[in-house]
Structures are given as C-alpha cells and as structure tokens.
Write an enzyme that holds these catalytic residues in place. Structure first.
Site, PDB file in Angstrom:
ATOM      1  N   HIS A   1       0.836  -1.196   0.000  1.00 41.56           N
ATOM      2  CA  HIS A   1       0.000   0.000   0.000  1.00 41.56           C
ATOM      3  C   HIS A   1       0.875   1.251   0.000  1.00 41.56           C
ATOM      4  O   HIS A   1       2.088   1.183   0.184  1.00 41.56           O
ATOM      5  CB  HIS A   1      -0.918   0.030   1.226  1.00 41.56           C
TER       6      HIS A   1
ATOM      7  N   LYS B   1      -0.355   4.781   4.684  1.00 39.82           N
ATOM      8  CA  LYS B   1      -1.218   3.825   5.409  1.00 39.82           C
ATOM      9  C   LYS B   1      -0.609   3.545   6.781  1.00 39.82           C
ATOM     10  O   LYS B   1       0.592   3.274   6.895  1.00 39.82           O
ATOM     11  CB  LYS B   1      -1.374   2.535   4.611  1.00 39.82           C
TER      12      LYS B   1
END
Length: 264
Positions: free
Chosen positions: A151, A155
């Site tokens: 990601h 995040k």
C-alpha cells in the site's frame, strides 16, 4: 423509504470520503444527504464534493439519512455504530484497525440495525477471498500459505485489513483460527517453516493503491492469487453498492459475501 437511498458520509474529508462524494452523483439510486467530518477538521463548514454539501460535525444531520457509510478512525467508528443503533440507521463501514472492544461495539449495534463492516469493498478482492478459501481447502496440508500486501506510504496499519481478510479466508479453508497460526514477520534464525502457519509480508511505498497476493506453495507447483487496485474509485463504488443493498435489510451483521453470493 424514498425511491433514492439517502446516504450520509462519515469521514467525508478523508481520502475515501472524498472519493465517495465524487462517485455518488453518477451512482444510480444513491443521494448523499450529509457530509460529516471531525470537529477538528479544517474543512468544517466548507462545501465538499460535486454537490457542494456543507461539511458538518453535527450528528443530528444523520436524521436525513437511510444509511451511513463510514471511513473514519476506529474510535470514531465505534461511537458512530452506537449512534446509528440509537437512531435506527443502517451502517456500512470500511474503517480498519478496530480492536476487540470496538468490534464488540459493532456486534452490539448489529442486534438492532443492519451493519456491514468490510476491510475492502472491491468486488475483485471479495471474489479473491472466496477463491482463496476454496484453494486452501483444496490443497489441504500439501501447500504452505503466504500473503503479501502493498500500500501507499501513508497507510498507518499493517498488515492491511484486506490481508487479514484473506488470512482468515485461508484459515477457514484449513479449519484453523488465524490468530493461532499467523506469523507476522520473520527475522534472524527462525528455523524451518512449520506446517501450520500463514505468513504475512508488508510493503509500504509511494502511491500504491493496493496489491494483495496469496501464495499457495506445494511441492512442484505454486498457485498465486493476485488482486491489484489501480483506481480508488472501485472501493467507493463497492461501498455505495453495499449501502443501497443494506438499507432494506433486517438487523444483523452482514459481509460482502452476503451481497455477492447471498446469505450463508
């Protein structure tokens, strides 16, 4: 209920909240009724999205909604669940990182309202979850299972909620509890890999929307099941689809697999 489902967005100033506001005008059957932000948000009182809804922190605006979509923080999500239960509002939540007490709060709310909490609203990811459970059951003890996820650098939780969703699917396929077999990291002299293990690897970098791969490694062959997200709009469209579906359901705890495959 009116012909259109009235949807309130909770966490409207965030990345997913913004995406929901942008996607909703072209989504048949949905009408955004409120855009709620944190009391400390710098966007409080400003117009948000194509419909220029005024950002508010007033929970009384929920009275104009049929269902609430939440992408906020774990603490805010748990508080919202209690508020929705008090008001009799359906709740769709994509907030991840909830602890056991917060998850119990969602369970309690689902006794009086329809509630769907999902780590990922992509149709493809939820199909991957289903396929992985089947693959883990089919291979049985003959395959080692590893889950990789990547990601964007902003995040804050790891592994991702989606990786945990996939891990639980793999564990169900083996009749395991994920908490009993998960290995979250490896470093140093870890020894040979045990048979009853599901490993996780995490990558964080740049602007990666989301990538997940489940590896089932057997002697002489390897099955890789992969989903790559390239547009955050898929999550918003999935959440809106879930909201329209959930609004007319009776009280209870629901999952994306119920929407895609029917109740289990």
């Amino acid at each position: 209920m009116s012909e259109q489902v009235r949807v309130a967005i909770f966490g409207a100033a965030g990345r997913m909240g913004t995406q929901l506001l942008n996607e909703a005008p072209g989504f048949a059957g949905a009408a955004i009724s409120a855009a709620l932000v944190a009391p400390t948000s710098p966007l409080l009182g400003t117009p948000l999205g194509p419909d220029a809804l005024t950002a508010t922190c007033d929970l009384d605006t929920l009275s104009a909604a049929d269902v609430v979509i939440d992408f906020s923080t774990p603490a805010a999500c748990a508080t919202l669940a209690t508020e929705c239960a008090r008001r009799g509002l359906a709740l769709v939540s994509g907030t991840t990182g909830l602890d056991s007490a917060q998850l119990r709060t969602l369970d309690a709310a689902a006794e009086t309202i329809p509630l769907l909490h999902a780590a990922n609203f992509s149709v493809g990811v939820n199909l991957l979850e289903h396929l992985l459970e089947l693959a883990a059951r089919g291979f049985g003890a003959d395959a080692d299972i590893e889950i990789f996820e990547a990601h964007h650098r902003r995040k804050v939780d790891a592994p991702s909620g989606t990786a945990l969703l996939l891990g639980r699917a793999a564990a169900r396929g083996r009749d395991w509890q994920l908490e009993d077999v998960a290995t979250w990291a490896r470093q140093g002299q870890v020894g040979p890999r045990p048979d009853d293990e599901i490993g996780f690897q995490v990558l964080r970098g740049a602007d990666i929307v989301g990538e997940h791969t489940a590896y089932l490694c057997a002697a002489g062959e390897r099955l890789e099941l992969t989903h790559r997200a390239t547009d955050r709009a898929i999550f918003a469209r999935g959440a809106l689809r879930a909201a329209l579906w959930l609004a007319s359901r009776p009280a209870g705890r629901y999952h994306m697999r119920d929407l895609l495959f029917g109740p289990h």
